[in-house]
Design an enzyme around this catalytic site. Structure first.
Site: not given
Ligand SMILES: NC(=O)c1ccc[n+]([C@@H]2O[C@H](COP(=O)([O-])OP(=O)(O)OC[C@H]3O[C@@H](n4cnc5c(N)ncnc54)[C@H](O)[C@@H]3O)[C@@H](O)[C@H]2O)c1
Ligand SMILES: O=C(O)CC[C@@H](O)C(=O)O
Length: 527
Positions: A149-150, A169, A228, A230, A254, A259, A279-282
């Protein structure tokens, strides 16, 4: 009235929704022992990333029906313990997608134009225009690791800025990457060719320290890395060293392995080569409203006896239907996960065959549960009973469903066959009288074993001595075997060996197993 505990800060809109049906107590920053003390009073718990929901806490949570995570990652919740206790865990898989993608883009531009340092300098009274000559992203190559998604949203914005896009991916099809406008490449090529790399992958055992000293040594000295996703997917000590040595030009982070980031972390001492955010992504107003509404509505619905739409561990079916189907859904999810791990890499086709009594049940839920298991390797907690089919479609997985009521080896059994880039594998499973799951065949070899956390499967020639050799090899790596079974169709033909292990297999052992004479293939599985 039911009682809801909110133990991290969430938007007021979420509290308002919960207050329609429950007494809401907002208690932020409680120490773990206080949470364990008060949790038995509550019917629901709403959290963000600040609260750790441990097994100890879940064990005493006798009234808890639902845990709502206002965000994506449920790595701070012991989901297996919640499932065992029958507690639904829900999240908001998409509520903060845009916020996280925009944060990654902001980090890329901040790093390129030294915005944090230039801002600091200007605010301190200086007018220094020489120290902050940046670089443009236009026509540069962006390597996106994780095209979910991201990652996909980052791709669309980066394309509009004139960047050339590469993506790695292993679970995404070429068609999907083409739609997004990315060239799908292997990780090595992405690392060598990218000017910028942005990580959007979950933290798993495969992605832990995926970016390490060896990888940094292959990067262009002008490359910049953004994370941004994990903490833990980057080896932070190696990154600090690589930035000091000029193996890459910069990094923007991020998220961190621990943490809050340690006060004495070497990452804090790299000047303008690094941009750090806590950790401000969200953390946007919009994302916080989205996730608060998404999760509060699900908690409200579950407290009213309705299904949750984004359950991580239990499907969104009405409670009475769910109760009857639950054991088969668990069977389907376990087999989906197993066949996905045996297939390795990308799966293009899944055949879901419902046999015996199962042929007459709600097949759609069983198919979805199988897909949820299959996709859990790639998507972890983001895949649920609501989005599993859509995710499979987007990934180009063709699903066919067949029914055969005439198979009567067990009351009801499920057969899954997955075909992918690395070949084809099948598994069958059934429920015993006490609703316990049994794996009853692997690649059409008959067996009868319960699934366990750590397993080893081999395909080998049925001949004297081979079992002993594998046993000794595991022993030499200090791996304890809990049980072992061989399935074969003819004596001294091909056979499958299934071992349940007490310990995870250490790195390197699979290569040793493959050297044993008579072994054709070996797979480790973690369920
Ligand atoms: N910084 C933040 O505050 C914040 C906010 C939201 C999400 N996140 C994190 O961002 C990350 C992505 O979120 P998303 O919603 O796009 O998830 P998502 O599940 O839509 O996408 C993750 C992608 O990673 C791929 N993947 C899995 N294992 C892999 C590997 N070994 N090598 C390469 N690709 C691989 C999957 O096929 C998938 O397409 C997650 O770890 C989520 O927790 C962080
Ligand atoms: O709660 C938060 O601010 C972090 C959220 C983010 O890391 C998530 O996985 O959705």
């Amino acid at each position: 009235m039911p009682k809801v505990l909110v133990s991290d800060s969430i938007d007021q809109v979420g509290i308002d929704i919960l207050s329609q049906v429950a007494q809401v107590d907002v208690k932020i920053g409680l120490p773990p022992e206080e949470l364990v003390r008060i949790i038995p009073e509550y019917d629901a718990l709403m959290i963000r990333s600040g609260t750790r929901v441990t097994q100890e806490m879940i064990e005493v949570a006798d009234n808890l029906k639902i845990i709502g995570r206002a965000g994506v990652g449920v790595d701070n919740v012991d989901v297996p313990a919640a499932t065992r206790k029958g507690i639904v865990v829900v999240n908001s898989p998409e509520g903060n997608t845009i916020a996280a993608a925009e944060h990654a883009l902001a980090m890329m531009l901040s790093l390129s134009r030294y915005i944090p340092d230039a801002n600091q300098s200007a605010k301190s009274g200086k007018w220094d225009r020489k120290s902050f000559i940046g670089v443009e992203v236009y026509k540069k190559t962006l390597g996106i690791v994780g095209l979910g998604k991201i990652g996909s949203h980052v791709a669309a914005a980066a394309k509009a800025m004139g960047m050339r896009l590469l993506a790695y991916d292993p679970f995404i099809s070429q068609e999907r990457a083409d739609q997004i406008g990315c060239r799908l490449v292997d990780l090595d090529l992405l690392i060598r060719e990218s000017d910028y790399m942005t990580l959007h992958i979950p933290k798993t055992k495969e992605t832990y320290h995926l970016f390490n000293g060896e990888v940094f040594a292959k990067m262009k000295p002008t490359a910049r890395l953004i994370n941004c996703a994990r903490g833990g997917v980057i080896d932070e000590a190696a990154l600090a060293e690589a930035l000091r040595n000029g193996q890459l030009a910069g990094a923007a982070l991020d998220v961190f392995e621990n943490e809050p980031l340690e006060a004495d972390s070497p990452l804090r001492e790299l000047g303008s080569k690094i941009v750090l955010t806590p950790h401000l992504g969200a953390s946007t107003e919009e994302a916080q409203v989205n996730v608060a509404i998404d999760v509060a509505e699900q908690i409200r619905d579950v407290l009213l006896g309705l299904p949750a739409r984004s359950a991580v561990n239990i499907p969104g079916l009405y409670p009475d239907v769910l109760e009857k189907l639950k054991p088969y859904l668990q069977l389907a999810e376990t087999l989906g996960n197993l066949v996905g791990q045996l297939a390795g890499g990308r799966v293009d086709f899944l055949d879901v065959r419902l046999q015996g009594e199962l042929a007459g049940t709600n097949s759609q839920a069983v198919v979805v549960a199988s897909l949820k298991g299959l996709l859990s390797q790639a998507l972890r907690e983001r895949v649920n009973y609501v989005n599993a089919s859509i995710e499979a479609k987007e990934r180009g997985i063709r699903v066919i469903e067949t029914r055969d009521a005439s198979v009567t080896d067990y009351t009801g059994s499920l057969h899954l066959e997955a075909k992918g880039t690395l070949g084809s594998h099948s598994v069958t499973g059934a429920l015993l009288g006490d609703q316990e799951i049994r794996i009853t065949s692997v690649d059409d070899f008959p067996i009868n074993v319960p699934p366990t956390r750590y397993m080893l499967f081999t395909l080998h020639r049925d001949m004297p001595g081979i079992i002993g050799k594998i046993g000794s090899l595991l022993g030499s790596f200090n791996v304890n075997i809990a049980s072992m079974q061989v399935g074969r169709k003819i004596v001294r033909g091909e056979a499958v060996m299934v071992l349940s292990l007490d310990d995870p297999l250490p790195e390197g052992i699979l290569a040793e197993i493959m050297k044993v004479s008579g072994i054709r293939d070996a797979y480790t599985v973690t369920l």
